[in-house]
Design an enzyme around this catalytic site. Structure first.
Site, PDB file in Angstrom:
ATOM      1  N   GLY A  11       2.474 -24.186  75.974  1.00  0.00           N
ATOM      2  CA  GLY A  11       2.964 -25.003  77.301  1.00  0.00           C
ATOM      3  C   GLY A  11       3.447 -26.453  76.787  1.00  0.00           C
ATOM      4  O   GLY A  11       3.772 -27.074  77.671  1.00  0.00           O
ATOM      5  N   ASP A  71      -3.136 -21.837  67.008  1.00  0.00           N
ATOM      6  CA  ASP A  71      -4.397 -22.186  67.425  1.00  0.00           C
ATOM      7  C   ASP A  71      -4.920 -23.214  66.383  1.00  0.00           C
ATOM      8  O   ASP A  71      -4.760 -22.947  65.146  1.00  0.00           O
ATOM      9  CB  ASP A  71      -5.364 -20.783  67.766  1.00  0.00           C
ATOM     10  CG  ASP A  71      -6.532 -21.409  68.644  1.00  0.00           C
ATOM     11  OD1 ASP A  71      -6.099 -22.189  69.693  1.00  0.00           O
ATOM     12  OD2 ASP A  71      -7.634 -21.237  68.347  1.00  0.00           O
ATOM     13  N   TYR A 158      -8.389 -35.419  67.907  1.00  0.00           N
ATOM     14  CA  TYR A 158      -9.427 -36.079  67.115  1.00  0.00           C
ATOM     15  C   TYR A 158      -8.902 -37.078  65.963  1.00  0.00           C
ATOM     16  O   TYR A 158      -9.459 -37.857  65.495  1.00  0.00           O
ATOM     17  CB  TYR A 158     -10.400 -35.250  66.589  1.00  0.00           C
ATOM     18  CG  TYR A 158     -11.351 -34.280  67.440  1.00  0.00           C
ATOM     19  CD1 TYR A 158     -12.272 -34.866  67.817  1.00  0.00           C
ATOM     20  CD2 TYR A 158     -10.753 -33.010  67.781  1.00  0.00           C
ATOM     21  CE1 TYR A 158     -13.196 -34.285  68.844  1.00  0.00           C
ATOM     22  CE2 TYR A 158     -11.556 -32.455  68.717  1.00  0.00           C
ATOM     23  CZ  TYR A 158     -12.897 -33.039  69.119  1.00  0.00           C
ATOM     24  OH  TYR A 158     -13.433 -32.050  70.118  1.00  0.00           O
TER      25      TYR A 158
END
EC number: 3.6.1.66
Lengths: 203, 203
Positions: A11, A71, A158
């Site tokens: 998305g 991912d 991060y």
């Protein structure tokens, strides 16, 4: 020749733009999963590749098109690999980069410099169809160290804590061009594109 | 230095010997999953890589060691990719190469020479531990054509029907050395070994 359609199981508008720019010259037109009514699936896998496959399979199933998914996450050696596949939700729901970064600093509070080695991972998959038994799979890493305090305003995740000794900068201090050239995601995407030209080939 | 232990998630003695021979020079000692009480798991995945991960994860979980697994099968273009991940049980249980080959010939009975293109796939995975989020993954294929009748006595699986135009032989007519050099499994194993030396590296 009309372009081959692909669905990106994400998305994220930034990712969609990036994939589209790299794949359009190869004759692929990348569509958003939302165009086909695909919502985010539950990421129940134990590896990045299994989670990417879950996302791509749902997007392919609902769109009837080939689907790509990624991912990614951070693996910290001093934390036995955590946060790993739980990187996005390390500090719980709702997902928050700020709280995730704070939790990481806390977890490493007692770990001295020199023992804060970590790497980002990105896994990309391309399913030709929802039942494709041999998806194209690309995995790339990016080595760094976790800082004691955030640096830089760019990037996401991060990045402000991810120190790159070679660059003498955090990932959040790189410009977009530098980051795309060096990062786990940038290099995974380049490798996927290379594997897709002239057509999905994986022998 | 004592060798690093690895478990192979397979009950096949031939595979165990082959993996051990290739990995011993790299300092790995490959053990059978049966030594750790690991039984075959149900292969519920929709891709070779997901099935290989299911097997390796169970072996790693029960042994506490890094685990390797393979999954492989035949993809026939004229059958929309079948038998694919169901190659071993194409003609149902109990698994039988003879009945699987007969079913494949029947399915392709109306398909003329020149349209019987197929490929074997082999996927190998290495999990460093049962919760490893980034297994090493290698996928290799072997292109061929499905014959109208079996040829040769060697190999196993669909080898007697798998014609190699370059070799002017079926896979069942190759000797072991030739087959290891050319096959999906032989080349996947070589690639895995290359990726494991000097240590599991996958950036």
């Amino acid at each position: 020749m009309s372009p081959a359609l692909l669905v990106l199981a994400s998305g994220n508008a930034g990712k969609l733009r990036e994939f589209h720019q790299l794949l359009a010259p190869l004759g692929f037109e990348v569509h958003a999963q939302a165009d086909y009514g695909v919502a985010d699936v539950e990421e129940t896998g134990l590896t990045f590749v299994e989670n990417a496959l879950l996302k791509a399979r749902e997007a392919s199933r609902l769109s009837g098109l080939p689907a790509m998914a990624d991912d990614s996450g951070l693996e910290v050696d001093a934390l036995a690999g955590a946060p790993g596949i739980y990187s996005a939700r390390y500090a719980g729901e709702p997902k928050s980069d700020t709280r995730n970064n704070a939790r990481l600093l806390e977890a490493l509070a007692e770990v001295p410099e020199g023992r804060r080695r970590a790497r980002y991972w990105c896994v990309l998959v391309l399913l030709r169809h929802a039942e494709d038994p041999v998806p194209l799979i690309v995995q790339r890493s990016w080595e760094g160290e976790i800082l004691q305090a955030p640096r830089g305003e760019g990037g996401f995740g991060y990045d402000p804590l991810f120190w790159l000794p070679d660059q003498q900068a955090s990932a959040a201090e790189l410009d977009a061009e530098q980051k795309n050239r060096l990062s786990h995601r940038g290099r995974a995407l380049q490798a996927l594109v290379a594997a897709m030209a002239p057509e999905p080939a994986r022998s």
